[in-house]
Write a protein that holds these residues in place. Sequence first.
Motif, PDB file in Angstrom:
ATOM      1  N   TYR A 356       0.320  -0.911  -0.029  1.00  0.00           N
ATOM      2  CA  TYR A 356       0.146  -0.065  -0.049  1.00  0.00           C
ATOM      3  C   TYR A 356       0.752   1.196  -0.168  1.00  0.00           C
ATOM      4  O   TYR A 356       1.048   2.151   0.873  1.00  0.00           O
ATOM      5  CB  TYR A 356      -0.865   0.709   1.179  1.00  0.00           C
ATOM      6  N   PRO A 357       1.841   1.932  -0.929  1.00  0.00           N
ATOM      7  CA  PRO A 357       2.792   2.529  -1.131  1.00  0.00           C
ATOM      8  C   PRO A 357       1.786   3.980  -0.898  1.00  0.00           C
ATOM      9  O   PRO A 357       2.767   5.095  -0.412  1.00  0.00           O
ATOM     10  CB  PRO A 357       3.516   2.541  -2.801  1.00  0.00           C
ATOM     11  N   LYS A 358       0.968   4.623  -1.727  1.00  0.00           N
ATOM     12  CA  LYS A 358       0.096   5.250  -1.084  1.00  0.00           C
ATOM     13  C   LYS A 358      -0.045   5.569   0.499  1.00  0.00           C
ATOM     14  O   LYS A 358      -0.241   6.744   1.093  1.00  0.00           O
ATOM     15  CB  LYS A 358      -0.861   5.856  -1.948  1.00  0.00           C
ATOM     16  N   GLN A 359      -1.256   5.080   0.341  1.00  0.00           N
ATOM     17  CA  GLN A 359      -1.142   4.656   2.287  1.00  0.00           C
ATOM     18  C   GLN A 359      -0.378   5.025   3.461  1.00  0.00           C
ATOM     19  O   GLN A 359       0.530   5.728   3.968  1.00  0.00           O
ATOM     20  CB  GLN A 359      -1.981   3.848   3.107  1.00  0.00           C
ATOM     21  N   TRP A 360       1.759   4.042   2.258  1.00  0.00           N
ATOM     22  CA  TRP A 360       1.941   4.722   3.607  1.00  0.00           C
ATOM     23  C   TRP A 360       2.558   5.364   3.670  1.00  0.00           C
ATOM     24  O   TRP A 360       3.073   6.313   4.610  1.00  0.00           O
ATOM     25  CB  TRP A 360       3.239   3.520   3.011  1.00  0.00           C
TER      26      TRP A 360
END
Length: 400
Positions: A356-360
């Motif tokens: 989940y790169p965006k949430q990270w």
Amino acid sequence: MKRTVLVVWTAVLMTLVLSGCWSRKELNELAVSIGLGIDRTEHGYRVTTQIVAPRQAASGASGANGPPALVMATEESTVMEALRKLTTKLPRKIYLSHLSILLIDESIAREGVLDSLDFLFRDHEVRPNFNVVIVRNGTAHDALSILTPLEQMPARDMFDSLNESEKVWAPTAAVRLLDLMKWFNTEGQQAVLTGLKMVGDIEKGMSKDNISVLDSPAKFEYSGIGVMKDDVLLGWLNESDSKAYNYVTGKVKSTVGKVECPNQKGEFVMELINSRTKIIPGLKEGGPSATVEVSIEGNIAEVECKLDLNDRKVLKEVGELAGRKTRELIEHGIREVQTRYASDIFGFGQKFHHKYPKQWRVWKEDWDRMFSRMEVEVVVKYEVKGRGRIVNPIQKGILE
């Protein structure tokens, strides 16, 4: 004629490219260090090195020629200066390419290890495959000065013991300098280091008395995994929580654990022979959550109660009890790290970073808090593979 000229020019060019061993160093010019210790002092650092005795290196045997290793120490404001200053006591330059272990005292770990390790990260002669350990009581100098009965080189004894205990017992972590370099440059996972304690009469441990009797007056033992945040030591995990760390990170190769017998007094012991761990990151109500799946294969190693191990239902129950005990151990270890230290040593953040790169990108600045509150489910699947050379426990009178 043209062919002759071509051969000559080819030979000339090869001499330019093949420069030979330009960095060659003769053994009689070096002091080969196998163990290094760094202690904090009022004036900077005390650097201790355990080097292979020159006569030992030349003959390959110890005895009348003297001890197999020498311990030398000096003090300076930086680690590099202290190492070079050792030449005032030794006629040779310290050679670090064969280091087995680095010991740092707990005071350095509490204030941050990066400054003291910077030289070792940079130096081109240092191979970053040696283990790094924190001395929990006493100094790195004292630990390197203890003579050990099994190995001629005490530093090598420490190295072998740490790696063997990680393989067959599990509550230790054989962390290399290379591992620290990766952790310090990785988002979503904090570092750990194993602790070493000295037990007994340290002064006698530095003399031949320590290897001349059956029960050595002084010993070293590895005790607990240290939890770090950035490069600072926060505290220590006990034995069971240290084992939980290795379960979650998938580093348990073999270990043993006792479980209470079903519906009767006594215990049985399971020997783990194979373990696989999978961390599955997820989202729950907009926040992070995770599932830790652990698959274990084990053998029944010891039984102290009356169990009919020919009965498949009993074997299934034994596996379920062992799995439940392991699940509780892992859950307690995760909860202890979350509530007490809020430092993600397990690498959950890395899993979210990848999936989940965006949430990270939103979470990473506040990850310590989010990790401490994150819901983690542990699922353990335990399969009993063997029962040993005998099936059921031998009972008194059965052979009469």
